[in-house]
Design a protein around this motif. Structure first.
Motif, PDB file in Angstrom:
ATOM      1  N   UNK A   1     -25.211 -16.649 112.824  1.00 42.23           N
ATOM      2  CA  UNK A   1     -24.218 -15.852 112.144  1.00 42.23           C
ATOM      3  C   UNK A   1     -22.862 -16.241 112.689  1.00 42.23           C
ATOM      4  N   UNK A   2     -22.038 -16.873 111.917  1.00 42.89           N
ATOM      5  CA  UNK A   2     -20.701 -17.146 112.405  1.00 42.89           C
ATOM      6  C   UNK A   2     -19.945 -15.827 112.592  1.00 42.89           C
ATOM      7  N   UNK A   3     -19.388 -15.640 113.747  1.00 42.06           N
ATOM      8  CA  UNK A   3     -18.638 -14.429 114.040  1.00 42.06           C
ATOM      9  C   UNK A   3     -17.192 -14.698 113.626  1.00 42.06           C
ATOM     10  N   UNK A   4     -16.777 -14.153 112.490  1.00 38.72           N
ATOM     11  CA  UNK A   4     -15.463 -14.466 111.948  1.00 38.72           C
ATOM     12  C   UNK A   4     -14.385 -13.516 112.463  1.00 38.72           C
ATOM     13  N   UNK A   5     -14.710 -12.231 112.618  1.00 35.65           N
ATOM     14  CA  UNK A   5     -13.681 -11.281 113.002  1.00 35.65           C
ATOM     15  C   UNK A   5     -13.219 -11.488 114.446  1.00 35.65           C
ATOM     16  N   UNK A   6     -14.084 -11.443 115.399  1.00 40.73           N
ATOM     17  CA  UNK A   6     -13.739 -11.758 116.784  1.00 40.73           C
ATOM     18  C   UNK A   6     -15.025 -12.140 117.510  1.00 40.73           C
ATOM     19  N   UNK A  27     -22.286 -12.547 129.165  1.00 40.46           N
ATOM     20  CA  UNK A  27     -21.203 -13.491 129.484  1.00 40.46           C
ATOM     21  C   UNK A  27     -20.617 -13.961 128.164  1.00 40.46           C
ATOM     22  N   UNK A  28     -19.367 -13.630 127.880  1.00 39.44           N
ATOM     23  CA  UNK A  28     -18.781 -14.016 126.589  1.00 39.44           C
ATOM     24  C   UNK A  28     -18.452 -15.503 126.534  1.00 39.44           C
ATOM     25  N   UNK A  29     -18.287 -16.014 125.332  1.00 40.87           N
ATOM     26  CA  UNK A  29     -17.879 -17.395 125.095  1.00 40.87           C
ATOM     27  C   UNK A  29     -16.423 -17.542 125.522  1.00 40.87           C
ATOM     28  N   UNK A  30     -16.146 -18.580 126.279  1.00 42.34           N
ATOM     29  CA  UNK A  30     -14.765 -18.790 126.734  1.00 42.34           C
ATOM     30  C   UNK A  30     -14.145 -20.033 126.087  1.00 42.34           C
ATOM     31  N   UNK A  31     -14.748 -20.529 125.021  1.00 40.46           N
ATOM     32  CA  UNK A  31     -14.200 -21.684 124.305  1.00 40.46           C
ATOM     33  C   UNK A  31     -12.866 -21.314 123.674  1.00 40.46           C
ATOM     34  N   UNK A  32     -12.018 -22.323 123.520  1.00 38.17           N
ATOM     35  CA  UNK A  32     -10.709 -22.094 122.911  1.00 38.17           C
ATOM     36  C   UNK A  32     -10.836 -21.621 121.464  1.00 38.17           C
ATOM     37  N   UNK A  34     -13.943 -20.227 119.588  1.00 35.09           N
ATOM     38  CA  UNK A  34     -15.366 -19.880 119.558  1.00 35.09           C
ATOM     39  C   UNK A  34     -15.961 -19.980 118.154  1.00 35.09           C
ATOM     40  N   UNK A  35     -17.169 -20.497 118.083  1.00 32.03           N
ATOM     41  CA  UNK A  35     -17.924 -20.563 116.831  1.00 32.03           C
ATOM     42  C   UNK A  35     -19.351 -20.142 117.162  1.00 32.03           C
ATOM     43  N   UNK A  36     -19.543 -18.854 117.387  1.00 31.76           N
ATOM     44  CA  UNK A  36     -20.823 -18.305 117.836  1.00 31.76           C
ATOM     45  C   UNK A  36     -21.691 -17.970 116.635  1.00 31.76           C
ATOM     46  N   UNK A  37     -22.976 -18.348 116.704  1.00 36.52           N
ATOM     47  CA  UNK A  37     -23.928 -18.029 115.638  1.00 36.52           C
ATOM     48  C   UNK A  37     -25.206 -17.485 116.248  1.00 36.52           C
ATOM     49  N   UNK A  38     -25.702 -16.356 115.717  1.00 35.06           N
ATOM     50  CA  UNK A  38     -26.981 -15.793 116.130  1.00 35.06           C
ATOM     51  C   UNK A  38     -27.837 -15.627 114.882  1.00 35.06           C
TER      52      UNK A  38
END
Length: 57
Positions: A1-6, A27-32, A34-38
């Motif tokens: 799931x791309x997290x679009x809002x934050x 532990x949150x993503x610290x990428x400049x 972020x493109x997190x998908x679950x």
């Protein structure tokens, strides 16, 4: 799931609506950028974070 809002933050929880698998972010993503998908059961997980009982809204 791309997290679009934050991006997910520490304490956020996500749940599969099919099998109830849960992911708790410790532990949150610290990428400049972020493109997190679950995903689980070929579907995006739903954010189910809730305030602990007794916490003001």
């Amino acid at each position: 799931m791309p997290i679009k809002e934050e991006p997910p933050k520490t304490g956020d929880m996500y749940r599969c609506q099919t099998c109830d698998l849960e992911i708790h972010i410790t532990q949150p993503c610290s990428c400049e950028t972020p493109a997190v998908e679950f995903t689980c059961c070929n579907k995006p997980l739903k954010k189910v974070t809730a305030l602990p009982a007794g916490m003001p809204t």
